[in-house]
Scaffold this active site. Structure first.
Site, mmCIF file in Angstrom:
data_model
loop_
_atom_site.group_PDB
_atom_site.id
_atom_site.type_symbol
_atom_site.label_atom_id
_atom_site.label_comp_id
_atom_site.label_asym_id
_atom_site.label_seq_id
_atom_site.Cartn_x
_atom_site.Cartn_y
_atom_site.Cartn_z
ATOM 1 C CG HIS A 291 -1.961 -1.093 1.163
ATOM 2 N ND1 HIS A 291 -1.810 -2.279 1.862
ATOM 3 C CD2 HIS A 291 -3.138 -1.192 0.508
ATOM 4 C CE1 HIS A 291 -2.864 -3.060 1.637
ATOM 5 N NE2 HIS A 291 -3.684 -2.421 0.815
ATOM 6 C CB ALA A 320 -10.408 16.287 -7.170
ATOM 7 C CB ILE A 325 -0.108 3.611 -10.905
ATOM 8 C CG1 ILE A 325 0.155 4.320 -12.227
ATOM 9 C CG2 ILE A 325 -1.589 3.290 -10.754
ATOM 10 C CD1 ILE A 325 -0.235 3.507 -13.461
ATOM 11 C CE LYS A 340 -0.466 12.190 -19.153
ATOM 12 N NZ LYS A 340 -0.787 12.751 -20.503
#
Length: 372
Positions: A291, A320, A325, A340
């Site tokens: 995590h 938001a 990742i 990005k």
């Protein structure tokens, strides 16, 4: 005879003066009086005693271990003759002057004053406020009572939960310190929060965070079944899910909090602000450390997913609706799906303020770059 009388008078004066503070301690308004030696030097040739006074009445209470009143008085002047009782709930700290005023007053005393004010405005709430706040001597007691009432069920009595929570709070003072930091964080950063007592009673993000602190302590003590029980009740009652294994710092704001999911091996630093529908999740079904790790001062916008064992750097901001990742460097802004960096990977725009404090969700985001 005259010399004997003078000598006797001098002895009596000396003894009474030396015991004058003990006499004050016997008075109702000064129920506890002690004095300890301090290393504070008022001037190169002077050193005084530090008087730690606990005053107990219906409006003022000083906690001996944390909230003390310090008087530095030359010679043996009586400090009480010049200081109003209403001012004896200030505390001295070692922090810099800019932060001192924020921490001077005992937070629990402020909350009780706020509760009295609310009851004066809305008398119909008198029983609720008395049961939740005014009947308790400490924040630990009030929080244990409030959480146990919130999370109890027909098969899980509030008394059982109260004893469980109270035991953890008494055993670990750092949890209570974090509770106070969380209260201050919500009050300072959330414009919808107009008092500490309002947050304490009604903000489910705050309540869920404190229940998690208890569950995490139990998890570390290998009382995992009870910890998971608290997690489940918080999820059912407050609509957010924080695994008891997750590590969470202090000064946390879970704004609105509905739909927040935080996984088992997630780590959240200090002074972090997280909005609703945020997921700090893993990927796949593999175990282990899976995590996100969230640095200090991070702001995570509503509806964001941060997935996998990645690092969000200190002072970073996540827009938001983003899906993150990959690692996000310190003091940068990431937005989009997939997220990005604003300014690009090679030359990202650096933030000059702590985003979790400013709660600014739009600065440095060029809207047209992320719209089809």
């Amino acid at each position: 005879m005259k010399n004997k009388v003078c000598k006797l008078t001098s002895i009596l004066h000396h003894r009474l003066h030396s015991k004058s503070f003990n006499f004050l301690g016997s008075l109702p308004h000064f129920s506890t009086l002690r004095y300890t030696q301090t290393s504070f030097i008022h001037s190169p040739k002077q050193q005084y005693n530090e008087l730690a006074v606990s005053v107990h009445d219906s409006r003022t209470q000083v906690l001996e271990s944390k909230k003390i009143v310090t008087f530095f008085t030359p010679k043996s002047l009586d400090p009480f003759s010049r200081i109003p009782i209403s001012k004896i709930h200030t505390k001295t700290t070692s922090k810099d002057v800019n932060d001192q005023n924020k921490h001077d007053d005992d937070l629990w005393l402020i909350m009780k004053d706020e509760a009295r004010y609310d009851v004066n405005k809305e008398p119909i709430l008198s029983n609720y406020y008395f049961t939740s706040i005014l009947s308790h001597n400490t924040m630990e007691s009030a929080l244990s009572n409030h959480l146990s009432n919130k999370l109890s069920s027909s098969s899980l009595p509030s008394g059982t939960l109260h004893d469980l929570f109270m035991g953890v709070f008494k055993d670990d003072q750092e949890i209570i310190n974090s509770v106070k930091d969380d209260l201050r964080a919500v009050k300072e950063r959330d414009p919808a929060c107009f008092s500490y007592v309002h947050c304490f009673l009604h903000f489910k993000g705050f309540l869920a965070c404190q229940a998690h602190r208890v569950a995490h302590k139990l998890w570390l003590q290998n009382r995992k079944i009870v910890a998971l029980l608290i997690q489940n009740r918080v999820s059912e009652v407050l609509a957010l899910d924080i695994h008891p294994g997750a590590k969470i710092g202090s000064g946390i704001l879970l704004d609105h909090a509905t739909g927040v999911v935080i996984g088992e091996t997630a780590v959240i630093g200090d002074n972090v602000s997280i909005l609703h529908n945020v997921t700090l999740g893993g990927t796949g079904k593999s175990g282990g450390d899976r995590h996100p790790k969230i640095g200090n001062g991070v702001l995570i916008g509503a509806g964001t997913c941060v997935l996998g064992n990645i690092r969000i750097g200190q002072g970073a901001k996540i827009g938001a609706g983003s899906v993150v990742i990959k690692d996000v460097p310190d003091r940068t802004t990431a937005v989009g799906n997939p997220a990005k960096l604003i300014g690009g990977k090679n030359n990202p725009v650096k933030l000059d303020k702590i985003p979790s404090h400013t709660m600014d969700h739009t600065s440095h985001i060029e809207f047209y770059d992320y719209v089809v």
